[in-house]
Design an enzyme around this catalytic site. Structure first.
Site, mmCIF file in Angstrom:
data_model
loop_
_atom_site.group_PDB
_atom_site.id
_atom_site.type_symbol
_atom_site.label_atom_id
_atom_site.label_comp_id
_atom_site.label_asym_id
_atom_site.label_seq_id
_atom_site.Cartn_x
_atom_site.Cartn_y
_atom_site.Cartn_z
ATOM 1 N N GLU A 40 0.938 -1.308 0.069
ATOM 2 C CA GLU A 40 -0.005 0.008 0.087
ATOM 3 C C GLU A 40 0.819 1.125 0.008
ATOM 4 O OE1 GLU A 40 -3.064 0.017 -0.708
ATOM 5 O OE2 GLU A 40 -3.983 -1.918 -0.084
ATOM 6 N N ASP A 98 -4.767 -9.573 -8.468
ATOM 7 C CA ASP A 98 -5.260 -8.627 -9.469
ATOM 8 C C ASP A 98 -4.064 -8.067 -10.084
ATOM 9 O OD1 ASP A 98 -4.950 -7.167 -7.267
ATOM 10 O OD2 ASP A 98 -6.988 -6.212 -7.392
ATOM 11 N N ARG A 142 0.858 3.709 -3.245
ATOM 12 C CA ARG A 142 0.115 5.200 -3.059
ATOM 13 C C ARG A 142 1.227 6.285 -2.863
ATOM 14 N NH1 ARG A 142 -5.480 4.183 0.080
ATOM 15 N NH2 ARG A 142 -5.467 1.913 -0.403
ATOM 16 N N GLU A 183 -11.703 0.975 -10.617
ATOM 17 C CA GLU A 183 -11.359 0.035 -11.733
ATOM 18 C C GLU A 183 -12.495 0.390 -12.951
ATOM 19 O OE1 GLU A 183 -11.380 -0.685 -8.470
ATOM 20 O OE2 GLU A 183 -9.224 -1.342 -8.321
#
Ligand code: DMJ
Length: 469
Positions: free
Chosen positions: A128, A255, A132, A372
């Site tokens: 994360e 993903d 980010r 998405e």
């Protein structure tokens, strides 16, 4: 007057040249005839996206200034860890630049340069913070050329690097920013394989290849543990290299592993990623793709070893796949899957986190402002010029705004059936959801051919010459 965010200045600063990627950078399968020349600007939609961004940012500024994110219902700030890492301003900065919001961008820059420090004795989630923060800092640097972004990015990456010190070279889930102590060896393909764009781009910018090599080794080690069918599972032990959960799919925890195989090749020209992408894409299309008579094309869950289908679930996170398939050149499959993605919105009003595409049953009813579906609408619009995708994206954007807007920001939906809300506004709403909405409205604001977006929608400019490793 149309405004195109230019990377030319920073390219000159870095001596990287200013050419668009050469055709040898483009895979045979990638659609190279972009519709860019025929794309139009939807001024009304662009204004709506900008308004939504200003509403979200104003909520953060009024109630959460200096914190990681806004809780828009209780009107207070929230930090992920013991101290703030200014997640929202770092994540949102490049959206402000792309939208031309100079005043807000200056506010965010000042806050970050005055207050952001990674000298914090706390354990953070490597993935994360990489997508980010490291991603946001790198794209900010490439956009405005201020070396302070790069100093922060390099400092952060140095603190994250100990995460890769496992017996296999695959990273632990958590690392302490000061001590380098690691935690949680049970990791997943997304969090192991989606670090290469950020670490790799930092190597390109600094000349220090330690970052590229560590992240590339992690991908290689993960890929080496694929099944005979070419699939990966959901959880792997980075110390033993053993799979702990063999469920294979393209949803949460896997993903962006696939997304980064393709994008690492496009960004760096490293052929080893192309081979991995081709093999993995074929495995997913062979074993995960599922066409049902009633509801079209989906990608479900199978056992990575036997290929046996164990579940027929799909949801908000899976919706990144049309974008990646389109970027890889398979427009037919991308467009068929986009129809399925869009049907989740028209069927339920707002897409649920997870549902059963055979029975229609909702498995997880929340919608935490995910990007998405809009991301895929944007890619398909840019790559085909077909207005249908802008219409889909516009409808999705309006549904999001209608369902989630509250007085002081936008709130996560707890249940798409009742529109009950949760008290959160993830930073990716400003970094991704609203950026893709804006770019869908004004695709001329950023040159699609010059950049590769990381999985948090931070555009990384392709640097020439390519690595060719
Ligand atoms: C973002 O942090 C990234 O897009 C990630 O790849 C998946 N989850 C969120 C958005 O849904």
């Amino acid at each position: 007057m149309k405004r195109v965010v230019s990377f030319c200045l920073i390219a000159m600063v870095l001596g990287c040249g200013v050419q668009a990627p050469s055709s040898q950078h483009v895979p045979d399968s990638r659609l190279i005839v972009h519709a860019s020349d025929t794309l139009t600007v939807d001024q009304a939609l662009a204004a709506e996206a900008k308004d939504a961004f200003l509403h979200a940012w104003t909520g953060y500024e009024s109630h959460a200034w200096g914190h990681d994110s806004l809780q828009p219902i209780s009107r207070q700030g929230k930090d992920w860890y013991e101290a703030s890492l200014l997640m929202t301003p770092v994540d949102a900065y490049d959206t402000m630049v792309i939208m031309g919001l100079e005043e807000q961008a200056e506010q965010a820059r000042t806050l970050v340069f005055e207050q952001l420090s990674f000298e914090k004795d706390m354990s953070v989630q490597v993935f994360e913070i990489t997508i980010r923060h490291l991603g946001g800092l790198i794209s900010a640097y490439q956009l405005d050329g201020d070396s302070r972004w790069l100093v922060l990015a390099t400092d952060l990456a140095n603190r994250l690097l100990p995460a890769f010190n496992s017996p296999t070279g695959m990273p632990y889930v958590f690392v302490n920013l000061v001590t380098g102590a690691v935690e949680q060896p049970h990791n997943n393909p997304a969090e192991i394989g989606s670090l290469i764009l950020e670490f790799g781009q930092l190597s390109r910018l600094t000349g220090d290849m330690r970052y590229y090599d560590a992240a590339k080794t992690a991908v290689q080690e993960l890929f080496n543990r694929r099944s005979e069918l070419g699939l990966v599972g959901t959880i792997i032990d980075v110390e033993t290299g053993q799979w702990l959960n063999p469920e294979s799919h393209v949803g949460a925890r896997i993903d962006s592993y696939y997304e980064y195989l393709l994008k690492a090749w496009l960004l760096f020209g490293d052929e080893t990623f192309l081979a991995k992408w081709n093999l993995s894409r074929d495995a997913c299309n062979t074993h995960l793709a599922h066409t049902t008579d009633q509801s079209g094309l989906w990608y479900g869950i199978v056992d990575m070893n036997s290929g046996e289908r164990t579940s027929t679930t799909f949801g908000a996170l899976h919706a990144f796949l049309p974008a990646v398939l389109a970027l890889g050149g398979d427009l037919d499959r991308a467009s068929t899957l986009m129809d399925s993605v869009y049907s989740m919105w028209t069927r339920y009003g707002v897409e649920p986190e997870l549902f059963n595409y055979v029975s229609g049953e909702i498995i997880h009813a929340g919608y935490p402002l995910r990007p998405e579906a809009l991301e895929s609408a944007y890619y398909l619009y840019v790559l085909t010029g077909d207005k249908r995708y802008r219409e889909m994206g516009t409808d999705i954007f309006h549904r999001i705004i209608r369902a989630s807007r509250v007085e002081d920001g936008f709130a996560h939906i707890k249940d798409v059936r009742t529109n009950e809300k949760n008290d959160g506004m993830q930073s990716f709403f400003l970094a991704e959801t609203l950026k893709y909405a804006y770019l869908l409205a004004d695709p001329t604001a950023l040159d699609f051919d010059e950049v590769i977006f990381n999985t948090e929608a931070h555009p990384f400019r392709i640097i020439q010459p390519e690595l060719n490793r």
